[in-house]
Scaffold this active site. Structure first.
Site, PDB file in Angstrom:
ATOM      1  N   GLU A  65      99.248  38.621  59.723  1.00 19.72           N
ATOM      2  CA  GLU A  65      99.561  39.303  58.454  1.00 19.72           C
ATOM      3  C   GLU A  65     100.660  40.330  58.638  1.00 19.72           C
ATOM      4  OE1 GLU A  65      95.728  41.265  57.714  1.00 19.72           O
ATOM      5  OE2 GLU A  65      96.418  43.004  58.859  1.00 19.72           O
ATOM      6  N   HIS A  67     102.195  44.045  56.260  1.00 21.34           N
ATOM      7  CA  HIS A  67     101.963  44.949  55.135  1.00 21.34           C
ATOM      8  C   HIS A  67     102.848  46.165  55.296  1.00 21.34           C
ATOM      9  CE1 HIS A  67      99.442  46.299  58.393  1.00 21.34           C
ATOM     10  NE2 HIS A  67      98.612  45.266  58.239  1.00 21.34           N
ATOM     11  N   HIS A  71     100.074  50.297  61.778  1.00 20.29           N
ATOM     12  CA  HIS A  71      98.865  50.419  62.593  1.00 20.29           C
ATOM     13  C   HIS A  71      99.216  51.143  63.893  1.00 20.29           C
ATOM     14  CE1 HIS A  71      96.478  47.691  60.260  1.00 20.29           C
ATOM     15  NE2 HIS A  71      97.124  46.596  60.609  1.00 20.29           N
ATOM     16  N   HIS A 105     101.855  40.496  62.614  1.00 19.31           N
ATOM     17  CA  HIS A 105     101.048  40.855  63.783  1.00 19.31           C
ATOM     18  C   HIS A 105      99.742  40.068  63.807  1.00 19.31           C
ATOM     19  CE1 HIS A 105      99.952  43.640  60.534  1.00 19.31           C
ATOM     20  NE2 HIS A 105      98.731  43.697  61.062  1.00 19.31           N
ATOM     21  N   CYS A 119      91.781  51.401  65.824  1.00 19.11           N
ATOM     22  CA  CYS A 119      92.950  51.164  64.977  1.00 19.11           C
ATOM     23  C   CYS A 119      93.016  52.247  63.903  1.00 19.11           C
ATOM     24  CB  CYS A 119      92.858  49.782  64.332  1.00 19.11           C
ATOM     25  SG  CYS A 119      94.259  49.430  63.240  1.00 19.11           S
TER      26      CYS A 119
HETATM   27 MN    MN Z   1      97.121  44.543  59.814  1.00 25.52          MN
END
Ligand code: MN
Length: 156
Positions: A65, A67, A71, A105, A119
């Site tokens: 994914e 976005h 992270h 990722h 995370c």
């Molecule tokens: Mn992610």
């Protein structure tokens, strides 16, 4: 979900913490992923971030994914491999990994070992995007990325 209700949540056995619920990784069912649990360690309306602990079972993987939000990860258990952008890297205990905005990722646990990591993310964040067929063929132009993705792109 842990907030400031209680100052200390003691470590429980095997990467669990007292009073912290173990949750499924994703609830919307859109994504391709396999065998992951999620614990929300810190989440409070006063904070702009959340800290979660994810654990990928041996041979499992997270969603491929991207976005807008970033992270920041710290490996806390086992080993595996990650794809970040067009790079595939082996990752192991205490490695730090940053995933920039709008960067593809995915995280995979090696066959014999789970992969656990902390995370950090924004509390308010955009929904992950999944790759189109065109995105996938662009990613697979790199032989290393193609080999990484070939390890298990199938529905659970
Ligand atoms: Mn992610």
């Amino acid at each position: 979900m842990t907030s400031s209700d209680k100052p200390v949540h003691r470590r429980a056995k095997d990467y669990r913490w007292q009073g912290v619920e173990e949750l499924p990784y994703k609830e919307d069912g859109r994504a391709l992923f396999k065998t992951i649990t999620r614990q929300v360690l810190f989440s409070d309306p006063q904070m702009q971030g959340e800290l979660r602990y994810f654990e990928v079972a041996p041979g499992g993987y997270s969603t491929l994914e991207r976005h807008e939000h970033m992270h920041a990860l710290l490996v806390l258990r086992g080993r595996g491999h990650c794809l970040v952008g067009d790079e595939v890297k082996a990752i192991e205990l205490y490695d730090l990994i940053t995933v920039p905005s709008m960067t593809w990722h995915q995280f995979r646990a090696d066959a014999g070992e789970p992969l656990g990591f902390l995370c950090m993310v924004n509390a308010a964040r955009d929904k992950p995007q999944l790759p189109t067929a065109q995105d996938l063929s662009r990613l697979k132009a790199s032989p290393a990325v193609a080999a990484f993705l070939a390890e298990g792109q199938h529905r659970p």
